[in-house]
Design an enzyme around this catalytic site. Structure first.
Site, PDB file in Angstrom:
ATOM      1  N   GLY A 224       0.824  -1.207   0.000  1.00 46.14           N
ATOM      2  CA  GLY A 224       0.000   0.000   0.000  1.00 46.14           C
ATOM      3  C   GLY A 224       0.851   1.246   0.000  1.00 46.14           C
ATOM      4  N   ASN A 225       0.230   2.384   0.217  1.00 41.49           N
ATOM      5  CA  ASN A 225       0.994   3.632   0.307  1.00 41.49           C
ATOM      6  C   ASN A 225       0.368   4.536   1.370  1.00 41.49           C
ATOM      7  OD1 ASN A 225      -1.031   5.428  -1.019  1.00 41.49           O
ATOM      8  ND2 ASN A 225      -0.655   4.041  -2.739  1.00 41.49           N
ATOM      9  N   ARG A 226       1.036   5.671   1.598  1.00 39.88           N
ATOM     10  CA  ARG A 226       0.629   6.520   2.719  1.00 39.88           C
ATOM     11  C   ARG A 226      -0.489   7.508   2.406  1.00 39.88           C
ATOM     12  NH1 ARG A 226       4.231   6.145   6.881  1.00 39.88           N
ATOM     13  NH2 ARG A 226       6.353   5.553   6.308  1.00 39.88           N
ATOM     14  N   SER A 227      -1.086   7.418   1.241  1.00 32.32           N
ATOM     15  CA  SER A 227      -2.124   8.395   0.895  1.00 32.32           C
ATOM     16  C   SER A 227      -3.282   8.326   1.896  1.00 32.32           C
ATOM     17  CB  SER A 227      -2.651   8.112  -0.509  1.00 32.32           C
ATOM     18  OG  SER A 227      -3.761   8.939  -0.762  1.00 32.32           O
TER      19      SER A 227
ATOM     20  N   ALA B 170      -3.637   7.937  -5.155  1.00 39.02           N
ATOM     21  CA  ALA B 170      -2.261   7.460  -5.252  1.00 39.02           C
ATOM     22  C   ALA B 170      -2.345   6.016  -5.741  1.00 39.02           C
ATOM     23  CB  ALA B 170      -1.588   7.524  -3.897  1.00 39.02           C
TER      24      ALA B 170
END
Ligand code: CTP
Length: 414
Positions: A206-209, A273
Site C-alpha cells: 500500500g501507500n501513505r495516501s 495514489a
C-alpha cells in the site's frame, strides 16, 4: 421545499423535534413519517402538534390518498433522523414494510440519512455494507458523531446535532435544479486514497495516501453544485456527504471504475495514489515462513497508467470528460527541479491540467496544508505558474475554480 422527515426508533428521536423546528422556521413544509417503534420514544401527537400536519406510520391510514406514493413523489427532500441500524438495513434492502420505507422507495428527490446507534452496530460489517449500498445509489448517509452514547459506552454512533443535520441535509438537496454553483449540472468524478495490491489473503502493498486531498476536491465540487462520484481506494477520512461512492481496492479495480465512469463524466480528477506495481502473483493462502530459512521473493509487475489511459481513450472514442486533471507529487533531485519533472509528467500523461505538489519526508502525505502549482499545456514556455499554499480544502477550492475557468473558456478540441 416539501420535506419528509422520517423518524426511526431510537432514543435520539427526541432530537428530531429540534430538527423539525429548524426546517419549519426556515420556511419549509415538513411531513413527519415516524416508524412504529419510534412512537415509543416520541408520540404521534407531538409530531402532529409540532408540524401542524396529520401523522401516520402505516400505509393503511388515509388509503384514499395513497399516502406513500404522494409523499415520495412530492418530497423535494427526505431526511431520516435518527436512522437506526434496522432502518438503514430495510432501506438498503428495499423493503416496504411501513409508510416510511414505502415512501423511500417512491422517492424522486434526494434522500438523506443521519444515523444513530451503538458504536458496535455502526461498525458492524452488515451496517457498513448497507450504508455503502445506500451511498452507491446516491443517498447521502452522514457519518454519526462520536461521544457518549445512551449507556456507559462512547464512540461513533451519536446522532449529529440537529443544526449539523439541518445544514448537511439542505446541502444534499441543493444540487437538484440548483442554479447556484459554477459546476451546477456537471458531473465530476474524483479518485481518492491509496490503492492496495494484495500479496496473499492477509497482506498487501500500500501507500501513505490519506485520501484527504481527493475528499476535499469532492467536497469543493459538491459546493459548486456538481454531481460528484468518488472512486475511493483506501481512505483515512470520511467520504463527503453528498458524493456517490464507488469503493475500490486495487489499481485494476480503480481502472475499471474510472473507465466506466468516464462516459458520463464532464470532469475527471485523478487524485488517487495509484500503485505503479502489483505483485505478479496473488498467493491463494497466507505466505508462510519456509523451513529452509530462504527469503521469499516477490515479483512485481507494472500497473497500467490509468490517467494516461483515460486521456488516450478519450482521443480514441472521440468522447469522454471535457477536462482530465492529474496530480503529481515530486521531490526534484540533482538533475531536474520539481517544476521540470511536473512539465515532463504533464506531457507524458497528456492530461489537461496537472496539480503539482512538492513532497518531502514531512510534506503532503496525511498533512492538512500543502502547496501546489497548476500546470497546463497552454502555459507559455518559460513561465512559472504561481504557487498556492493553504489547507487541502483551500487548495481544493483553488483547483475547482481553475477547472470552472477552463470550462468557461473555449476548450481546444481533444
Ligand atoms: N496515476 C495513474 N495510474 C498509475 C499511476 C498514477 O492514473 N498507475 C495517476 C495519479 O492518480 C496521478 C498521476 O497519475 O494523477 C501522477 O501520479 P504519479 O504517481 O506522480 O505518477 P507516476 O506516473 O507514477 O510517475 P513516477 O514515475 O514519478 O512515479
Amino acid at each position: 421545499m416539501r420535506i419528509v422527515l422520517g423518524v426511526g426508533g431510537g432514543i435520539a428521536a427526541y432530537k428530531s423535534a429540534s430538527l423539525l423546528r429548524l426546517f419549519t422556521e426556515a420556511g419549509h413544509t415538513v411531513q413527519v413519517v415516524p416508524t412504529e417503534s419510534s412512537t415509543r420514544f416520541v408520540g404521534i401527537a407531538t409530531w402532529e402538534a409540532l408540524s401542524g400536519h396529520p401523522v401516520s406510520t402505516s400505509v393503511f391510514d388515509a388509503v384514499d390518498t395513497v399516502n406513500h406514493v404522494r409523499l415520495g413523489h412530492e418530497a423535494d427532500l427526505i431526511v431520516v433522523a435518527p436512522a437506526t441500524a434496522d432502518l438503514l438495513a430495510r432501506a438498503a434492502a428495499g423493503l416496504a414494510s411501513d409508510l416510511l420505507t414505502n415512501t423511500l422507495l417512491m422517492a424522486r428527490g434526494p434522500v438523506f440519512f443521519a444515523p444513530a446507534m451503538h458504536t458496535e452496530m455502526w461498525n458492524h460489517p452488515a451496517t457498513q455494507a448497507n450504508v455503502a449500498a445506500l451511498r452507491s445509489r446516491g443517498a447521502v448517509v452522514m457519518e454519526p458523531a462520536s461521544g457518549r452514547l445512551t449507556g456507559k459506552d462512547s464512540g461513533p454512533g451519536r446522532l449529529p446535532e440537529p443544526s449539523e443535520i439541518f445544514a448537511a441535509a439542505l446541502a444534499a438537496a441543493a444540487p437538484v435544479g440548483a442554479a447556484a454553483g459554477r459546476l451546477a449540472g456537471k458531473t465530476v468524478t474524483v479518485t481518492a486514497g491509496g490503492t492496495r495490491e494484495p500479496l496473499d489473503p492477509v497482506r498487501f502493498l500500500g501507500n501513505r495516501s490519506s485520501g484527504k486531498q481527493g475528499a476535499a476536491v469532492a467536497e469543493a465540487a459538491l459546493a459548486e453544485g456538481a454531481r460528484v462520484r468518488l472512486i475511493a481506494a483506501h481512505m483515512e477520512v470520511p467520504v463527503p456527504a453528498g458524493a456517490e461512492l464507488v469503493q475500490v481496492e486495487t489499481a485494476l479495480e480503480l481502472r475499471d471504475a474510472v473507465h466506466q465512469a468516464a462516459a458520463e463524466t464532464d470532469i475527471l480528477v485523478m487524485a488517487a495514489a495509484v500503485a505503479d506495481f502489483r505483485p505478479g502473483e496473488l498467493a491463494e493462502n497466507k505466505i508462510k515462513k519456509r523451513d529452509d530459512g530462504a527469503d521469499p521473493v516477490i515479483t512485481l509487475v507494472r500497473n497500467p497508467d490509468i490517467l494516461a489511459e483515460a486521456v488516450q481513450r478519450r482521443a480514441e472514442l472521440g468522447s469522454g470528460p471535457a477536462l482530465i486533471v492529474g496530480f503529481a507529487a515530486e521531490t526534484g533531485d540533482g538533475t531536474s527541479s520539481v517544476l521540470e519533472y511536473g512539465r515532463r509528467k504533464l506531457e507524458r500523461k497528456g492530461c489537461d491540467l496537472l496539480v503539482l505538489n512538492q513532497v518531502g519526508r514531512s510534506l503532503v502525505f496525511g498533512q492538512d496544508t500543502t502547496e501546489v502549482r497548476i500546470l497546463s499545456p497552454q502555459d507559455a514556455p518559460g513561465t512559472e505558474p504561481i504557487a498556492v499554499a493553504g489547507t487541502k480544502a483551500e487548495i481544493a477550492r483553488h483547483i475547482l475554480d481553475r477547472i470552472a475557468d477552463e470550462l468557461d473558456a473555449p476548450l481546444p478540441s481533444h
